[in-house]
Design a protein around this motif. Structure first.
Motif: not given
Length: 83
Positions: A53-54, A57, A60-61
């Motif tokens: 998940a990290c 993320s 996506h950033q």
């Protein structure tokens, strides 16, 4: 059967290399290997899902940052064409 054997990696070194390749820190690798040695699949999966998940993320950033650069390039090219 030990979890380590059930995941078909063949060796602890292969598991560790996969974790390194996945971007895990040394501390995280130590924790994951401890869970692996203790056959604690639930904790192991939770830790891996949290790491995934990290990573997602961060992807996506970075995608948002790329979109910003793309928009700026678009604006510059459009402005250049109008001149």
């Amino acid at each position: 059967m030990k979890l380590e054997q059930s995941i078909c990696y063949g060796s602890r070194q292969a598991v560790m290399q996969n974790l390194i390749d996945a971007g895990c820190s040394k501390d995280m690798i130590d924790d994951l290997m401890k869970q692996l040695a203790e056959d604690d699949m639930e904790s192991l999966l939770q830790m891996l899902e949290k790491h995934r998940a990290c990573l997602l993320s961060m992807v996506h950033q970075k995608e948002k940052q790329i979109d910003c650069v793309d928009y700026l390039v678009y604006q510059i090219k459009r402005s250049k064409e109008e001149k």
